[in-house]
Every structure is written in C-alpha cells, then in structure tokens.
Design an enzyme around this catalytic site. Structure first.
Site, PDB file in Angstrom:
ATOM      1  N   GLY A   1      17.743 -49.953   1.476  1.00  0.00           N
ATOM      2  CA  GLY A   1      18.770 -50.560   2.321  1.00  0.00           C
ATOM      3  C   GLY A   1      19.931 -49.595   2.521  1.00  0.00           C
ATOM      4  O   GLY A   1      20.081 -48.601   1.813  1.00  0.00           O
ATOM      5  N   CYS A   2      20.769 -49.928   3.500  1.00  0.00           N
ATOM      6  CA  CYS A   2      21.877 -49.019   3.845  1.00  0.00           C
ATOM      7  C   CYS A   2      22.947 -49.018   2.746  1.00  0.00           C
ATOM      8  O   CYS A   2      23.304 -47.955   2.226  1.00  0.00           O
ATOM      9  CB  CYS A   2      22.451 -49.377   5.202  1.00  0.00           C
ATOM     10  SG  CYS A   2      22.752 -51.145   5.452  1.00  0.00           S
ATOM     11  N   TYR A   3      23.438 -50.184   2.374  1.00  0.00           N
ATOM     12  CA  TYR A   3      24.419 -50.213   1.277  1.00  0.00           C
ATOM     13  C   TYR A   3      23.825 -49.579   0.009  1.00  0.00           C
ATOM     14  O   TYR A   3      24.488 -48.762  -0.643  1.00  0.00           O
ATOM     15  CB  TYR A   3      24.827 -51.644   0.952  1.00  0.00           C
ATOM     16  CG  TYR A   3      25.796 -52.317   1.888  1.00  0.00           C
ATOM     17  CD1 TYR A   3      27.078 -51.807   2.102  1.00  0.00           C
ATOM     18  CD2 TYR A   3      25.461 -53.511   2.532  1.00  0.00           C
ATOM     19  CE1 TYR A   3      27.980 -52.459   2.932  1.00  0.00           C
ATOM     20  CE2 TYR A   3      26.359 -54.167   3.362  1.00  0.00           C
ATOM     21  CZ  TYR A   3      27.618 -53.642   3.556  1.00  0.00           C
ATOM     22  OH  TYR A   3      28.517 -54.297   4.367  1.00  0.00           O
ATOM     23  N   PRO A   4      22.587 -49.955  -0.389  1.00  0.00           N
ATOM     24  CA  PRO A   4      22.041 -49.359  -1.615  1.00  0.00           C
ATOM     25  C   PRO A   4      21.965 -47.829  -1.562  1.00  0.00           C
ATOM     26  O   PRO A   4      22.190 -47.163  -2.572  1.00  0.00           O
ATOM     27  CB  PRO A   4      20.642 -49.988  -1.725  1.00  0.00           C
ATOM     28  CG  PRO A   4      20.810 -51.331  -1.093  1.00  0.00           C
ATOM     29  CD  PRO A   4      21.742 -51.086   0.064  1.00  0.00           C
ATOM     30  N   THR A   5      21.676 -47.256  -0.396  1.00  0.00           N
ATOM     31  CA  THR A   5      21.601 -45.795  -0.340  1.00  0.00           C
ATOM     32  C   THR A   5      22.934 -45.183  -0.779  1.00  0.00           C
ATOM     33  O   THR A   5      22.968 -44.265  -1.607  1.00  0.00           O
ATOM     34  CB  THR A   5      21.225 -45.329   1.086  1.00  0.00           C
ATOM     35  OG1 THR A   5      19.904 -45.808   1.375  1.00  0.00           O
ATOM     36  CG2 THR A   5      21.252 -43.818   1.206  1.00  0.00           C
TER      37      THR A   5
END
Ligand SMILES: NC(=O)c1ccc[n+]([C@@H]2O[C@H](COP(=O)([O-])OP(=O)(O)OC[C@H]3O[C@@H](n4cnc5c(N)ncnc54)[C@H](OP(=O)(O)O)[C@@H]3O)[C@@H](O)[C@H]2O)c1
Length: 349
Positions: free
Chosen positions: A157-161
């Site tokens: 996911g974007c936040y997790p990256t």
C-alpha cells in the site's frame, strides 16, 4: 516468455497487460510502461470505457485501446498488472496465473498472509486464499531475494511504503525500545490516494482549503499490513498507532514517524544505520542532518526521501513518497524489473 537471466536485459520486449488502466494507478502505470525500454503494452482494460482510448480520459496519456477484462488476451502476455479494487483483483489474478502470466497486484488482496485477518479488515472471505502463501510482499528494497522466482507479487500500500521504509532499519537492528509505548505514524496523503471514482469526502469543495484526519489510531486497513511486516523484522515490535490525514493536494504522502529508541543509540549511530541500509538504493535517499523530507523531494518520481531527527530518546523520521509512483505503479515496475533481471531503474529514472 522472454529468455533472461539476472542482470541481463530481455532479448525481446516483455508483453504487459494492465487491468484497470483508467484508474489513477493504471494511468500512471501506462505512462511508465509506455516509455519503458523493455516493455510493450499488450492490452489495457476498462469496463466502463471499453472501446475507447485512454487519451480520451487522460489527454496527456498514451492512446491505448481499452478492452473489457473478458476480452483481455491473458495468454499472450508475460506480466499482468492489476490496478483494480480489492476483491476484484483476486479473481483476475487467478485467471492471469492460470493463463501462464506472472502477476503484480496493486490492490490489498494478497498483502495479508492470514485470510482471517483479510476477512476482519476487508469484510469478506478471501476470494483466493490458496494463493496467499506464495504471494511475495513487494516492498522492493526488502524483497529482492524472492522477486526473481515470484509468480504473484503483492505491491505494498501507499502509506505502508512510506512508513515501512522509515521503520525497517530501526526494527531490524533492534534499535526500538520495548515497553516505552507504541510506534506512531502520522501521515498525510494527497487526494489521488482515494482513487478516481468520485466520493463525497474527496470532491473539491470538501477538500480544497481543508485538512482532515480520518480512520485515526488503529482503524485504517493499512494497519495490519504494516504490523505484519514490522513483526517479520522484529517479533517484539511495539504496536503501531497510525493516523492518516487527507491533504488538499493531488498527490504525495508525507509520514512523520515517532520511534522510542533503545538505550545506547546515539544520533550518530542512528544516522549511520540508515545510511548503511540505504546507501546502495537507487530510490531511497537519507537526507543530510537537519533536513526533513517534503513532498517536493519526491512527487512525480519513484523516490522515497527520509529525514532523521533524533530528539533525546525519540527518533522522528520523516518519509515522503509519491503515492501513485513509489506508493503504487513505480514500485510495481521496480518489482517487475527485479523479477525479470532488468536494470532496476529502467523506465523509472
Ligand atoms: N491511488 C493510490 O494512491 C493507490 C496506491 C497504492 C495502491 N492502490 C490500490 O490500487 C488499486 C487501484 O487504485 P486506483 O487508485 O487506481 O483506483 P481507481 O482510480 O478507482 O481505478 C480503479 C480501476 O479499476 C476498475 N474497476 C473498478 N471496479 C472494477 C470491478 N469491479 N471490476 C473490474 N474493474 C474494476 C476501474 O475501471 P473502469 O474503467 O471500468 O471504471 C478503474 O480502471 C486499488 O486496489 C487501490 O487500493 C492505490
């Protein structure tokens, strides 16, 4: 299938299919693949716009003909990118794998290893649980050993990256203090993070001139994905509090992450740890002391900028990415490059 070995360019272009090409990540992927030196786009799908071309929706985009998923020639491609909503992705992955393609899924369908956790957070039974075990979580910097053999890659996911790149060095090095409270990630995302389909809370009048937190604490679906990775790196990792915010800009994520440091970790030692972890990374930059990461460091690029600000026994990490590129389509292409032994920066520099 092209004949390649590690660190060689393919003899002929890889044939790639894009499912969900009309969404924000699909469009960004089409733009990247169009200029990729080792890829030919074989098909692009849309249900709503089948029969039209992508440039009618995105005038700056390639004039790709759009076909519905049913008509996508899955057996003629090497790789299928799934830029679809979760739950729609898993059946599409099954079909593409059965046709002999390798799959890079940008949705959340294959990020969680435990189908019960998927059911809890996504509110439905996993559509293809038999594939969960083999899916490789494609945070490229920490997945290179598994990607060359992977048939199915779950793009993070974007936040997790942003948050995982900020936390991996301290977690893996045992530099996080136990018993001194949670890790805290305070994140802000541009509005494209919510996808192209209009929603009341993302339309212009709601967003422009406003700034709002949502699903704060332990309520956002990206939380279990992050905790899974954190526990892989350190089984004793503290809980994570994650507070996302909607920022009135089109794209970009800035995460400010607070880490309780274990005793003995000086400012110099922390900096050396991050610099050593990322010194050979083409897309992750540790900023000089005194600098913080901003969206301006990264938008429209596959880069992640990391700033370090130790304050006493707390480390404040700022990490910025472009949600549509390093947080989605750019990282997907980075993963494809590693899977086929293509230069990792190809199409992304
Ligand atoms: N946006 C981001 O920053 C971001 C970052 C990382 C990961 N992701 C994930 O990547 C995926 C795509 O995100 P996005 O932001 O690009 O979404 P989006 O802008 O909403 O686009 C969704 C795409 O999927 C297609 N689609 C929608 N429902 C479908 C269905 N039931 N069956 C088949 N196709 C369907 C749409 O096609 P039509 O042309 O038919 O409408 C469209 O092309 C999502 O799983 C998202 O969570 C997004």
């Amino acid at each position: 299938m092209n004949q390649t070995t590690s660190n060689q360019q393919p003899v002929t272009a890889l044939k790639a299919g894009i499912m969900g090409a009309t969404g924000y990540t699909g469009y960004e992927l089409a733009r990247i693949l169009e200029r990729h030196p080792a890829v030919e786009i074989a098909f692009a799908t849309s249900e709503q716009y089948a029969g039209q071309t992508l440039d009618l929706l995105y005038p700056a985009g390639p004039a790709l003909s759009l076909v519905c998923a049913e008509e996508a020639p899955l057996d003629g491609v090497d790789v299928v990118f799934l830029c679809l909503p979760h739950a729609a992705s898993a059946p599409a992955a099954v079909a593409a794998l059965e046709a002999g393609a390798r799959v890079i899924d940008l949705s959340a369908d294959f990020r969680l290893r435990d189908p019960a956790v998927y059911a809890e957070w996504y509110g439905l039974e996993h559509p293809a649980p038999a594939l969960l075990e083999e899916a490789v979580y494609g945070l490229t910097e920490f997945a290179r050993d598994r990607l060359p053999e992977a048939r199915l890659v779950a793009n993070p996911g974007c936040y997790p990256t942003s948050i995982l790149l900020a936390l991996q060095p301290v977690l893996a090095a045992g530099a996080v203090a136990g018993g001194r409270g949670p890790l805290v990630a305070d994140s802000k995302s541009g509005v494209s993070g919510a996808g192209r389909a209009p929603k009341a809370h993302t339309h212009f009048v709601e967003v422009a001139g406003n700034f709002s937190p949502y699903k704060i604490g332990r309520a956002h679906r990206h939380l279990p994905e992050m905790e899974q990775a954190l526990h892989d790196w350190s089984p004793a990792a503290p809980a994570l509090l994650f507070s996302p915010h909607l920022l009135p800009v089109p794209r970009g994520i800035l995460s400010t992450v607070y880490v309780p440091l274990a005793a003995g970790w000086s400012e110099g030692a922390v900096r050396e740890l991050y610099e050593q972890t990322y010194c050979d990374e083409p897309f992750v930059s540790v900023l000089p002391a005194g600098q913080v990461a901003t969206l301006a460091h990264v938008t429209h690029s596959n880069r992640c900028a990391i700033g370090l600000a130790p304050v006493g026994d707390t480390l404040i990490v700022t990490a910025a990415i472009d949600n549509l590129i390093k947080g989605a389509s750019g990282q997907a292409v980075q993963n494809m490059n590693v899977m086929w032994g293509i230069e990792e920066t190809a199409g992304l520099a």
